[in-house]
Design an enzyme around this catalytic site. Sequence first.
Site, short mmCIF file in Angstrom:
data_model
loop_
_atom_site.label_atom_id
_atom_site.label_comp_id
_atom_site.label_asym_id
_atom_site.label_seq_id
_atom_site.Cartn_x
_atom_site.Cartn_y
_atom_site.Cartn_z
N THR A 29 0.85 -1.20 0.00
CA THR A 29 0.00 0.00 0.00
C THR A 29 0.88 1.25 0.00
O THR A 29 1.97 1.23 0.57
CB THR A 29 -0.89 -0.02 1.26
N SER A 31 1.98 5.34 -1.98
CA SER A 31 2.19 6.03 -3.25
C SER A 31 3.27 5.35 -4.11
O SER A 31 3.19 5.38 -5.34
CB SER A 31 2.57 7.49 -2.99
N GLY A 86 5.93 -0.76 0.14
CA GLY A 86 6.74 0.41 0.44
C GLY A 86 7.17 0.39 1.90
O GLY A 86 6.90 -0.57 2.63
N ALA A 87 7.83 1.45 2.34
CA ALA A 87 8.21 1.59 3.75
C ALA A 87 8.43 3.06 4.05
O ALA A 87 8.65 3.87 3.15
CB ALA A 87 9.47 0.79 4.06
N LYS A 98 6.80 0.85 9.06
CA LYS A 98 5.72 0.90 8.07
C LYS A 98 4.43 1.35 8.76
O LYS A 98 4.31 1.31 9.96
CB LYS A 98 5.51 -0.49 7.43
N GLY A 99 3.49 1.76 7.92
CA GLY A 99 2.19 2.13 8.48
C GLY A 99 1.81 3.57 8.24
O GLY A 99 0.77 4.03 8.72
N GLY A 101 0.60 4.76 5.72
CA GLY A 101 -0.70 4.76 5.06
C GLY A 101 -1.77 4.07 5.89
O GLY A 101 -2.91 3.91 5.45
N GLU A 107 -0.53 -5.39 5.98
CA GLU A 107 0.78 -5.49 5.31
C GLU A 107 1.65 -6.54 6.00
O GLU A 107 2.35 -7.31 5.33
CB GLU A 107 1.48 -4.13 5.34
N LYS A 125 14.65 7.44 2.58
CA LYS A 125 13.98 6.54 3.52
C LYS A 125 14.95 5.56 4.18
O LYS A 125 14.57 4.83 5.08
CB LYS A 125 12.90 5.76 2.79
#
Length: 235
Positions: A29, A31, A86-87, A98-99, A101, A107, A125
């Site tokens: 999840t 962008s 992603g991360a 993560k998280g 979003g 995830e 990142k």
Amino acid sequence: MSTGTSAKQAAGVAAAALVETGMRLGLGTGSTVAFFLEALAERVRSDGLEVIGVPTSEDTAQRATKLGIPVTTLEELPELDLVIDGADEVDPAFRLIKGGGGALLREKIVAACGKRIVIIVGEGKRVEKLGTTFLLPVEIVPFGAKATHAKVGAVGCQPYLRTLENGETFVTDNGNWILDCKFPYGIEDPEQLHRQLSETPGVVEVGVFLGLCHHVIEGRADGTASHHEQPATPA
Ligand code: 5RP
């Protein structure tokens, strides 16, 4: 297109090149993943790639479906060949935050079903220490949230209940809330913190991901991407 956007796109495109026909995919999840989905859909259309994906959020499920990528559930497909996500932060040992979003729970469940997990990020990142550039998301159940908030804060952070722009509480796909936790000096011991928070009643999931990243693709603003394999763990 902003610098950050093209770096994320580069990572997403590079990840789509790793997909082979017949693969069962975990679809993350965010962008950066949105760019991956677009590039994957292009390969499905032009190369005739046959894949099926398990989305980690309602948002990803909708995006994938719109793009013509077949999706299913983890109940139908509990073993995945490749998970792409992603991360928010990646440290030198490939531990993650993560998280951002709000999809951390699904995830992590999906990542745990993957044979290989590839994390795609734009520039900025990769960090030396987790928790230094991003608040740690912790998913909690709404019941007893005030008590859980206090217990989470007692591990040495300042938790903030995530809200939307209109001031309403952000609600995850699982009907839960998120505490975004600020660690004044970063996270000293991610394993210990993960244990402590996971044992806290009311906490559903912690945005520290341990042992859930095999490969990192880092996109750059110039459209190129670099690949990084998981460092060997010390004996
Ligand atoms: C969602 C996530 C995302 O993967 C993470 O926040 C990165 O997002 P983006 O690719 O938009 O920077 O963990 O819960």
